[in-house]
Design an enzyme around this catalytic site. Structure first.
Site, short mmCIF file in Angstrom:
data_model
loop_
_atom_site.label_atom_id
_atom_site.label_comp_id
_atom_site.label_asym_id
_atom_site.label_seq_id
_atom_site.Cartn_x
_atom_site.Cartn_y
_atom_site.Cartn_z
CG PHE A 121 22.58 -4.02 7.32
CD1 PHE A 121 21.85 -3.78 6.16
CD2 PHE A 121 23.80 -3.37 7.48
CE1 PHE A 121 22.31 -2.91 5.18
CE2 PHE A 121 24.27 -2.50 6.52
CZ PHE A 121 23.53 -2.27 5.36
CD GLN A 122 26.61 -4.31 4.42
OE1 GLN A 122 27.51 -4.23 5.25
NE2 GLN A 122 26.61 -3.59 3.31
#
Length: 568
Positions: A121-122
């Site tokens: 994530f990210q």
């Protein structure tokens, strides 16, 4: 034994704490940043505000603010952003800093080391993204390496040709414990910028100067980066050599100095461009011969012996063939040139011709009309109101060139603008950064209605930190420079360059809690500007200016410097 173990445990700190201590050791005054998940441990350490974090409203704004701080102070700007979109939002500012040789340290959050390469994530490969637009980059893989990496990053960013350095910081590197010391030896065998000029080359240059009859000095941003403005001015005055600057060199010579011919290049002065064209010796110090200055490289200074002093050897001979190359720090080289005594060149007739051209064909516009407000007049009045002493920040476009042409600059680090990348949205956050770096000085920001709408959210910072900046919004209801090119070179086809609807900028000022003044009557311009500048605190001054004005003179793209249009 128990006490020894306890003392050892006390010496352990988190990577986040160690990083903060490293910044304190580098005498960092403040950072510009925007928190997110990957940098939460670091922001937790910032909670006590040993180093204030200026919370911008966008990561691009954080980098531009750091640029404004760095350009106006000469100190490196420091930025902290989170991973993924936080890091990618910073890319434009990093590229801008790279183009303009601005020293920055940008910490980008990253997913934990065991998540790198797994589309966590990210996650974003910020090192891969920024390789072409940084001076150097690191990814921390061992918390014990933090002091070395940070010390190297600051050294690299601020020495030689300055520039941005990215430090990618996996989250677990900020939470792991370490007992490593902040202080460490600096040893970078592969990075040894040459600062000392070749004395033989300096002597060769001065010998040619003695024989010259039409010499010109060209000063660029490298003179300012080297803090060499006094030496540059002294050398020009010692031998009475006419001076031209690039956009980023404005302020090295005061605008009204008798030897200063103005900015050269696409929107440079007639005197400056003719001097570049007709000189027999061109001494370039700290200017990279970019395409806005050397608009037609094959026709640039065609009769001149070209000497080029630059800290970056890659710039010498890259665009213009150089007869006397000198790789050196500008300040040290100018000092050596001043130490050596030679006979002054016999160039009185040349100086007279250059001075005559400056007098007869200055930057001009219709000063008499009361049908509309001329943007050039706004800048001239602001120059008078500030007595030429303000730090001037601009966004990008027509207003940027008018500020360069008509503001009476007096000192180095006075003009803060986006030169090489030409980044719209630069002005507002850069002005904020400049004010943080120079709280005692007046800061004025010229911005167009296009650039204003890109980063105006940073106005939220002003009251929070008591930043009394005057923002002059020159509103011509268009992307003025784009429109100008369309009108001159695309048969007046104004494709997507005119704003048919706009927000109420005075209500925007009110929403951010700052004073707003709108000026639209030509006859009242001077009085209303004077009243607006008398107001305390931050002020947004919107001036409805001509919607048809062009920046002139102008050298069409690809044409020689002497082929200017719009010269009266």
């Amino acid at each position: 034994m128990e006490n020894l173990k306890e003392n050892h445990q006390k010496q352990q700190v988190s990577g986040a704490r160690l990083l903060l201590e490293c910044l304190l050791a580098q005498e960092v005054e403040l950072v510009f940043g925007y928190p997110g998940g990957a940098v939460l441990p670091l922001y937790d350490e910032l909670y006590e505000e040993e180093i204030p974090n200026i919370l911008t409203r966008h990561e691009q704004g954080a980098v531009h603010a750091a640029q404004g701080y760095a350009k106006s102070t000469g100190k490196p700007g420091v930025v902290i952003v989170t991973s993924g979109p936080g890091a990618t939002n910073a890319v434009t500012g990093i590229a801008d800093a790279n183009s303009d040789s601005t020293p920055l340290i940008v910490f980008t959050g990253q997913v934990t080391t065991d998540g790198i390469g797994k589309d966590a994530f990210q996650e974003a490969d910020i090192l891969g993204i920024t390789v072409p637009i940084t001076k150097n980059s690191y990814q921390v893989r061992d918390v014990n390496e933090l002091p070395r990496i940070i010390q190297e990053a600051f050294h690299i960013a601020t020495t030689g040709r300055p520039g941005p350095v990215v430090i990618d910081l996996p989250k677990d590197m900020t939470t792991q414990q370490t007992g490593v010391k902040v202080a460490c030896d600096l040893h970078i065998p592969s990075y040894q910028p040459n600062t000392m000029p070749s004395i033989l080359q300096v002597q060769k240059l001065l010998h040619v100067l003695e024989q010259s009859r039409k010499p010109v000095l060209l000063f660029g941003g490298g003179v300012i980066a080297a803090d060499a403005q006094q030496e540059a001015k002294a050398f020009a005055e010692k031998y009475e050599i006419p001076v031209v600057t690039s956009l980023l060199g404005l302020g090295i010579m005061p605008t009204h100095h008798p030897l200063f011919l103005g900015m050269g290049g696409m929107h440079g002065s007639y005197a400056a461009n003719m001097a570049l064209t007709e000189c027999d010796l061109l001494i370039n110090v700290g200017c990279r011969f970019d395409d806005r200055l050397a608009t037609s490289p094959q026709d640039f200074a065609p009769e001149a012996i070209v000497a080029h002093v630059d800290i970056d050897p890659a710039e010498i001979g890259k665009i213009i063939c150089t007869d006397i190359p000198i790789v050196a720090d500008a300040k040290i080289c100018l000092e050596k040139m001043l130490e050596t005594e030679i006979s002054a060149p016999q160039a009185a007739a040349w100086r007279e011709l250059c001075s005559q051209r400056k007098t007869e064909k200055p930057f001009s516009y219709n000063r008499e009309t009361l049908d509309e407000i001329k943007p050039q007049k706004v800048i001239e009045i602001v120059g008078d109101l500030t007595e030429g002493e303000a730090i001037v920040v601009t966004d990008v476009g027509q207003h940027q060139m008018w500020a360069a042409q008509f503001y009476p600059f007096k000192f180095a680090k006075q003009l803060i603008t986006s030169g090489g990348l030409g980044t719209m949205g630069y002005g507002i956050p850069a002005a904020i950064g400049a004010k943080f770096g120079n709280p005692e000085k007046e800061v004025v920001c010229f911005v167009g209605d296009g650039g204003f709408q890109m980063t105006n959210q940073e106005l939220a910072i002003l009251n929070e930190h008591g930043l009394a900046i005057k923002f002059i919004l020159l509103n011509n209801s268009s992307l003025g420079m784009v429109r100008q090119w369309q009108e001159r070179f695309f048969n007046n086809r104004r494709s997507q360059s005119v704003f048919h609807t706009q927000p109420d900028f005075m209500k925007m000022a009110e929403a951010y809690g700052i004073k707003g003044v709108r000026i639209d009557e030509p006859a009242l311009l001077e009085d209303q500007l004077k009243a607006a500048f008398a107001l305390s605190g931050p002020v947004l001054i919107e001036v409805a200016v001509s919607r048809t004005e062009h920046v002139l003179p102008m050298v069409p793209a690809g044409q020689p410097n002497d082929q200017m249009i719009g010269v009266d």
